[in-house]
Design a protein around this motif. Structure first.
Motif, PDB file in Angstrom:
ATOM      1  N   ALA A 221     -17.055  13.390  13.938  1.00 51.06           N
ATOM      2  CA  ALA A 221     -16.442  13.346  14.996  1.00 51.06           C
ATOM      3  C   ALA A 221     -17.063  13.220  16.799  1.00 51.06           C
ATOM      4  CB  ALA A 221     -15.452  12.568  15.167  1.00 51.06           C
ATOM      5  N   ILE A 222     -17.173  13.102  18.065  1.00 49.21           N
ATOM      6  CA  ILE A 222     -16.780  13.339  19.052  1.00 49.21           C
ATOM      7  C   ILE A 222     -15.867  12.453  19.613  1.00 49.21           C
ATOM      8  CG2 ILE A 222     -18.071  13.768  21.675  1.00 49.21           C
ATOM      9  CD1 ILE A 222     -20.646  14.464  19.985  1.00 49.21           C
ATOM     10  N   VAL A 223     -14.834  13.231  20.335  1.00 51.01           N
ATOM     11  CA  VAL A 223     -13.474  12.783  21.314  1.00 51.01           C
ATOM     12  C   VAL A 223     -13.361  13.374  22.681  1.00 51.01           C
ATOM     13  CG1 VAL A 223     -12.469  12.126  19.137  1.00 51.01           C
ATOM     14  CG2 VAL A 223     -12.233  14.444  20.137  1.00 51.01           C
ATOM     15  N   ALA A 228      -9.439  21.271  22.528  1.00 47.78           N
ATOM     16  CA  ALA A 228      -9.071  21.547  20.772  1.00 47.78           C
ATOM     17  C   ALA A 228      -8.414  21.817  21.031  1.00 47.78           C
ATOM     18  CB  ALA A 228     -10.780  22.407  21.394  1.00 47.78           C
ATOM     19  N   GLU A 229      -7.695  22.524  21.740  1.00 50.14           N
ATOM     20  CA  GLU A 229      -6.594  23.885  20.728  1.00 50.14           C
ATOM     21  C   GLU A 229      -5.411  22.420  20.589  1.00 50.14           C
ATOM     22  OE1 GLU A 229      -8.203  24.278  23.978  1.00 50.14           O
ATOM     23  OE2 GLU A 229      -8.793  26.638  23.287  1.00 50.14           O
ATOM     24  N   TYR A 250     -17.495  21.037  23.144  1.00 44.62           N
ATOM     25  CA  TYR A 250     -18.544  20.440  22.419  1.00 44.62           C
ATOM     26  C   TYR A 250     -19.034  20.293  24.160  1.00 44.62           C
ATOM     27  CZ  TYR A 250     -22.755  17.656  21.771  1.00 44.62           C
ATOM     28  OH  TYR A 250     -23.723  16.482  21.116  1.00 44.62           O
ATOM     29  N   ASP A 251     -18.676  19.986  25.514  1.00 44.15           N
ATOM     30  CA  ASP A 251     -19.203  20.258  26.257  1.00 44.15           C
ATOM     31  C   ASP A 251     -17.876  20.056  27.529  1.00 44.15           C
ATOM     32  OD1 ASP A 251     -18.671  17.147  26.909  1.00 44.15           O
ATOM     33  OD2 ASP A 251     -20.418  16.700  26.449  1.00 44.15           O
ATOM     34  N   THR A 254     -16.231  16.416  26.177  1.00 47.43           N
ATOM     35  CA  THR A 254     -15.318  16.634  24.962  1.00 47.43           C
ATOM     36  C   THR A 254     -15.199  17.428  24.452  1.00 47.43           C
ATOM     37  OG1 THR A 254     -18.094  16.608  24.284  1.00 47.43           O
ATOM     38  CG2 THR A 254     -17.033  14.485  25.477  1.00 47.43           C
ATOM     39  N   VAL A 255     -15.106  17.106  23.136  1.00 45.73           N
ATOM     40  CA  VAL A 255     -14.950  18.470  21.770  1.00 45.73           C
ATOM     41  C   VAL A 255     -15.686  17.619  20.755  1.00 45.73           C
ATOM     42  CG1 VAL A 255     -12.346  18.834  19.735  1.00 45.73           C
ATOM     43  CG2 VAL A 255     -12.156  18.938  22.420  1.00 45.73           C
ATOM     44  N   ARG A 256     -15.933  18.196  19.945  1.00 43.62           N
ATOM     45  CA  ARG A 256     -16.772  17.798  18.302  1.00 43.62           C
ATOM     46  C   ARG A 256     -15.661  18.617  17.428  1.00 43.62           C
ATOM     47  NH1 ARG A 256     -22.514  19.553  17.303  1.00 43.62           N
ATOM     48  NH2 ARG A 256     -22.157  21.234  17.608  1.00 43.62           N
ATOM     49  N   ILE A 257     -15.731  17.417  16.017  1.00 43.68           N
ATOM     50  CA  ILE A 257     -14.291  17.705  14.946  1.00 43.68           C
ATOM     51  C   ILE A 257     -15.858  16.970  13.652  1.00 43.68           C
ATOM     52  CG2 ILE A 257     -12.558  17.198  13.536  1.00 43.68           C
ATOM     53  CD1 ILE A 257     -11.346  15.439  16.663  1.00 43.68           C
ATOM     54  N   LYS A 258     -15.835  18.174  13.721  1.00 44.86           N
ATOM     55  CA  LYS A 258     -16.785  18.617  11.674  1.00 44.86           C
ATOM     56  C   LYS A 258     -15.532  18.989  10.612  1.00 44.86           C
ATOM     57  CE  LYS A 258     -19.914  21.968  13.392  1.00 44.86           C
ATOM     58  NZ  LYS A 258     -21.029  22.376  13.906  1.00 44.86           N
TER      59      LYS A 258
END
Length: 462
Positions: A221-223, A228-229, A250-251, A254-258
């Motif tokens: 998911a990208i949110v 991130a913390e 992610y940039d 945004t934050v990427r969750i895998k």
């Protein structure tokens, strides 16, 4: 004579491994249709290779417009049919130790996509045909090998084939496990769709799975609107057994969750760890703007992590013949405010699809989503007292020294939509990573398959 010939299987093992390696080299995953290539170029090329090989072996080959090919051993109407498929599932998102489309032999195994499903079994049957041909034994009954190329995506190949030809009265497929599978659960593929709203704290995308009939090994998911913390702090109280989680920037915005779990076939979801349902559970804890948190929470309630029996959505059931219903949330592609999921349900012979679909769609409607069945197949049940089944069980007993019996599975093998077909091998255990990374077939098992199929053909056709 039959026993003497079938025991020569080890003399043919090397040629079977070579044939299997050649079949694995074709990336016969369903692709874009082309002229005279209904399932894509690689599937057509794999069929063409098999047709050329069988023709050079001296068998009478026919091509059914690249949906399927057949190879007859003798003349006249075939009384026995053996049905195999040469298409395979994708490998994207899986961690292979070697090239999945370049067979690798190590530690007594052949690794590669299709090694056990179903190219290895097909190679075993073709090798058994070669053994019988080389022996000079004359068969009283003709038999036919049928090789298709769309089993993993709905068996449209057999729908096409059966408009041109009838299946022989005796039919089995090495697309299952031993001893004999005569009961297969019904199947429902249910698509889920809907929409969601968001603001600064938004779900930008959610993706998971690669095929409808497997437990998704990975989801992502990208949110936006979170650090991130901050996400790690929210997730810390929600440890999910068997899931590896990664949260990363992610940039700039945004934050990427895998999430990484464990893949498994949809007929045995209890053997997997569903990365998609795990990620939905975690995402539902994030305070998104709009209604997406509510939608995710509802989905998590209907498809909770660890539930493989449809309890959450209210369709759990079982019977003595075929066991419990299984249900997998297998695919996700959500973005731009659009929700899209796919589920795979396998249900026992005590139920019909009409008992289950209304329950699932009503639950989804209550959650503000829509459900639509894209594939429906009722349970399959072949009479265990048929002469073919009795013969196959006796062959199994002769070759293994073990008691033969009929078994039920979560559906569906290649004979699911036939009248009296059964699955006869070729799996000996559940440890072959079918549909997962590092799929393999044991060389000793391949040799035993050759022996069994040689003896079965002879016993049914002499």
């Amino acid at each position: 004579m039959i026993n003497e010939l079938s025991k020569k299987a080890p003399e043919y093992t090397d040629s079977a491994v070579k044939l299997l390696s050649e079949l694995i080299s074709f990336k016969s995953v369903m692709g874009e249709p082309r002229e005279n290539m209904p399932y894509g170029k690689e599937c057509a090329d794999c069929l063409a290779f098999a047709a050329k090989t069988l023709s050079e072996d001296g068998f009478k080959v026919r091509n059914f417009d690249n949906h399927a090919i057949t190879a007859d051993f003798g003349e006249g109407e075939a009384e026995l049919g053996i049905l195999c498929h040469l298409d395979v599932v994708p490998t994207e998102g899986q961690e292979w130790h070697s090239d999945p489309f370049k067979a690798e032999v190590r530690e007594g195994r052949v690794y590669g996509r299709g090694a056990i499903d179903d190219k290895g079994p097909a190679a075993a049957v073709i090798t058994a045909m070669r053994m019988i041909r080389d022996s000079g034994i004359k068969l009283r009954r003709n038999f036919r090998l049928i090789l298709g190329s769309n089993e993993e995506n709905g068996s449209a190949d057999m729908e096409y084939y059966t408009k041109k030809e009838k299946f022989p009265p005796m039919l089995f497929t090495p697309d299952g496990s031993f001893p004999v599978i005569n009961i297969e659960k019904g199947m429902i593929r249910l698509g889920i769709s809907g929409s969601y709203t968001s603001g600064n704290k938004a779900l930008l995308s959610l993706k998971g799975g690669s095929v409808a009939n497997a437990v998704p090994e990975r989801a992502e998911a990208i949110v936006s609107g979170f650090e991130a913390e901050e996400i790690v702090e929210i997730f810390k109280d929600y440890e999910l057994s068997g899931i590896i989680l990664a949260v990363e920037k992610y940039d700039n915005h945004t934050v990427r969750i895998k999430a990484k779990g464990k893949g498994a076939h949809a007929s045995t979801p209890e053997q997997g760890k569903n990365a998609l349902t795990a990620l939905i559970t975690l995402l539902s804890k994030l305070p998104f703007d709009g209604d997406i948190s509510e939608k995710l929470a509802a989905l998590s309630g209907l498809y909770p992590y660890g539930d493989s029996e449809g309890k959450g959505i209210g369709v759990s059931c079982s019977d003595e013949l075929s066991g419990a219903l299984t249900l997998v949330l297998s695919l996700a592609d959500c973005h731009d405010g659009k929700i899209s999921f796919m589920t795979d349900c396998r249900f026992p012979v005590c139920r019909r699809s009409s008992d289950l679909i209304p329950v699932m769609t009503e639950k989804l409607t209550q959650a503000g989503l829509s459900g639509n069945a894209s594939l429906v197949s009722e349970p399959h049940h072949a009479d265990e007292n048929s002469e073919m089944i009795k013969t196959l069980l006796s062959v199994y007993e002769d070759c293994t020294g073990k008691k033969g019996k009929c078994i039920a599975i979560g559906g569906g093998t290649y004979v699911h939509d036939t009248e009296n077909g059964v699955a006869f091998g070729a799996e000996w255990s559940d440890e072959n990573n079918m549909h997962g990374a590092n799929e393999f077939i044991g060389i000793d098992e391949l040799t035993k398959d050759i022996e069994i199929y040689c003896k079965a053909i002879l016993r049914l056709c002499m």
